[in-house]
Design an enzyme around this catalytic site. Structure first.
Site, short mmCIF file in Angstrom:
data_model
loop_
_atom_site.label_atom_id
_atom_site.label_comp_id
_atom_site.label_asym_id
_atom_site.label_seq_id
_atom_site.Cartn_x
_atom_site.Cartn_y
_atom_site.Cartn_z
N HIS A 63 -50.08 32.37 -57.91
CA HIS A 63 -48.90 32.37 -57.04
C HIS A 63 -49.08 33.52 -56.04
O HIS A 63 -49.70 34.54 -56.38
CB HIS A 63 -47.67 32.61 -57.92
N CYS A 88 -46.01 28.16 -53.13
CA CYS A 88 -46.45 29.57 -53.03
C CYS A 88 -47.86 29.74 -53.59
O CYS A 88 -48.17 30.79 -54.18
CB CYS A 88 -45.49 30.52 -53.73
N ASP A 94 -49.36 36.95 -65.52
CA ASP A 94 -48.16 36.43 -64.86
C ASP A 94 -47.61 35.34 -65.77
O ASP A 94 -48.17 34.24 -65.85
CB ASP A 94 -48.56 35.90 -63.48
N GLN A 96 -44.47 31.07 -65.75
CA GLN A 96 -44.40 29.68 -66.19
C GLN A 96 -44.80 29.52 -67.66
O GLN A 96 -44.79 28.39 -68.16
CB GLN A 96 -45.31 28.79 -65.32
N LYS A 143 -36.29 31.40 -64.83
CA LYS A 143 -37.12 30.23 -65.20
C LYS A 143 -37.00 29.91 -66.68
O LYS A 143 -37.53 28.92 -67.15
CB LYS A 143 -38.57 30.49 -64.81
N1 PLP Z 1 -45.66 33.45 -60.63
C1 PLP Z 1 -45.54 32.14 -60.87
C2 PLP Z 1 -46.62 31.42 -61.61
C3 PLP Z 1 -44.39 31.46 -60.43
O1 PLP Z 1 -44.27 30.16 -60.66
C4 PLP Z 1 -43.40 32.18 -59.73
C5 PLP Z 1 -42.23 31.49 -59.19
O2 PLP Z 1 -42.25 30.32 -58.90
C6 PLP Z 1 -43.58 33.55 -59.53
C7 PLP Z 1 -44.73 34.14 -59.99
C8 PLP Z 1 -42.57 34.37 -58.82
O3 PLP Z 1 -41.39 34.43 -59.55
P1 PLP Z 1 -40.09 35.14 -58.95
O4 PLP Z 1 -39.86 34.51 -57.61
O5 PLP Z 1 -39.01 34.80 -59.93
O6 PLP Z 1 -40.38 36.58 -58.85
#
Ligand code: PLP
Length: 411
Positions: A128, A369, A205, A208, A231
């Site tokens: 991401h 993203c 990270d 998910q 999430k």
């Molecule tokens: N990392 C992953 C794999 C994600 O799917 C997301 C959000 O879609 C993020 C990071 C970023 O999360 P946040 O916008 O809640 O900080």
């Protein structure tokens, strides 16, 4: 309040989420955008409501009763998260704004202190943007080099390439646990073991992964693990960064302000202990409490029943989707969470998404993203259906029928 469930019963689970009774464009809502954000059970909504109706006060500051109640609730929430993650200490659990904030904290604080010219940080093709850009920024500032693990067409990491990227120059491996765009579950045990053997730290990270599986940070031996509350059925604007005690203690503060200090004079400031050193300013108090309520909600279910339910949805959706003419699934890894990305030959994902919305179906369209990942596949974006605890096979049927209609209309 929801009643506690003794076993996983999808009909009862659906009753816990009031938004599922909503209509969109005159049709019952079919919510398949859980990868972007999950819906909230009544128990979380009630906890938030009760906090503002009965407990609201600032924390860690007041001697008055409400402040003490709020502080207690917030620190209890931290302990709930500690147990959920299997962390050794509650002070290894830092409240953040979300995954993005957690990664920025590590890149800024740890990265500024530890990266030197020529050092290397390894990420992967399926990150991401929030696990790309903070590392790019700090690498640029410190003269460090960002390396990228390639992927196979299936959406699995090329682990042989990872082996050859790892060296004694590698200081950090920062990778996604479960890909938001592909659903791939990465072999994080192997990544952590190999990175540690090379002398590098690992940040996962978990945005998910926590919604789909139980994660134990101590068993994983991961150095940093971050996720977002929204999430996993909690509020937006709150998340968690887990970090090992010795690493967090050695890192400088990320932001300065109230609560993160021990003593301030104009000449010199000394800092508070963990976790407060990294929590400057009034935090998202109700967010932390709401997140703990969300964790209590998911924790009542047997993780293997949840996993079986999501696997069933994934298998069923993969089979039925594959029968729609022109559909190509992007991300066919052997180990996947319940996330399906696909393209339809000759059609733009936005057009398909718009027609699905008109039929009450919420899916995500676009690059999610993960622009470099889309470039890797040579596509502008995908249509993504991501499932959660409350989705059922009927949602899949309605979605696939609506997709068939949309494809006919656009053809
Ligand atoms: N990392 C992953 C794999 C994600 O799917 C997301 C959000 O879609 C993020 C990071 C970023 O999360 P946040 O916008 O809640 O900080």
């Amino acid at each position: 309040m929801n009643t506690a469930h003794t076993e996983f019963d999808i009909a009862l689970v659906r009753n816990d989420f009031p938004i599922l009774d909503t209509e969109v464009n005159g049709r019952p809502l079919i919510y398949l955008d859980n990868g972007a954000t999950a819906q909230k059970p009544q128990s979380v909504i009630d906890v938030i409501d009760r906090y503002y109706s009965e407990q609201n006060a600032n924390i860690h500051r007041g001697v008055h009763q409400l402040s003490q109640l709020a502080t207690q609730a917030y620190e209890n929430a931290r302990e709930t998260i500690q147990h959920f993650l299997g962390a050794r200490h509650s002070y290894e659990v830092l409240f953040t704004k979300g995954t993005t904030d957690g990664i920025n904290l590590v890149a800024s604080s740890w990265g500024r202190q530890n990266l030197n010219p020529g050092d290397e940080v390894i990420i992967s093709t399926m990150e991401h943007h929030s696990n790309i850009v903070p590392w790019q920024m700090i690498c640029e500032e410190k003269g460090a080099i960002l390396k990228v693990i390639p992927i196979h067409d299936s959406g699995e990491l090329d682990m042989a390439a990872f082996d050859s990227l790892l060296s004694d120059r590698t200081k950090m491996v920062a990778t996604v646990h479960v890909s938001n765009s592909l659903g791939t579950i990465n072999p994080v045990d192997e990544i952590i073991c190999k990175a540690h053997s090379a002398g590098a730290l690992v940040l996962l990270d978990g945005a998910q992964s926590v919604p789909h599986m139980r994660v134990n940070v101590t068993a994983l031996d991961v150095d940093f693990y971050t996720f977002s509350g929204h999430k996993i059925f909690g509020p937006t604007g709150v998340g968690v960064l887990y970090g090992k005690e010795d690493l967090l203690n050695a890192m400088p503060p990320y932001q300065g302000g109230g609560d993160m200090i021990e003593k301030v004079t104009f000449e010199k400031t000394t800092y508070n202990t963990l976790p407060h050193k990294f929590e400057a300013g009034t935090p998202n108090i109700v967010g932390g409490i709401g997140l703990a309520a969300a964790i209590d909600y998911v924790s009542q279910f047997d993780p293997s029943s949840l996993a079986a339910h999501e696997q069933d949805l994934l298998d069923y959706a993969t089979a039925t989707l594959s029968e729609v003419p022109g559909v190509r699934i992007i991300g066919t890894a052997e180990k996947k969470a319940s996330v399906i990305s696909f393209v339809v030959d000759g059609l733009h994902p936005f057009d398909v998404g718009t027609l699905l919305d008109q039929q009450g179906i919420a899916v995500r369209t676009g690059h999610h993203c993960t622009q470099p990942l889309m470039d890797r596949y040579g596509i502008p974006g995908t249509i993504r259906a991501s499932f959660a605890i409350y989705n059922n096979r009927s949602d899949v049927d309605v979605f696939v029928a609506a997709l068939g209609k949309a494809v006919d209309m656009l053809a």
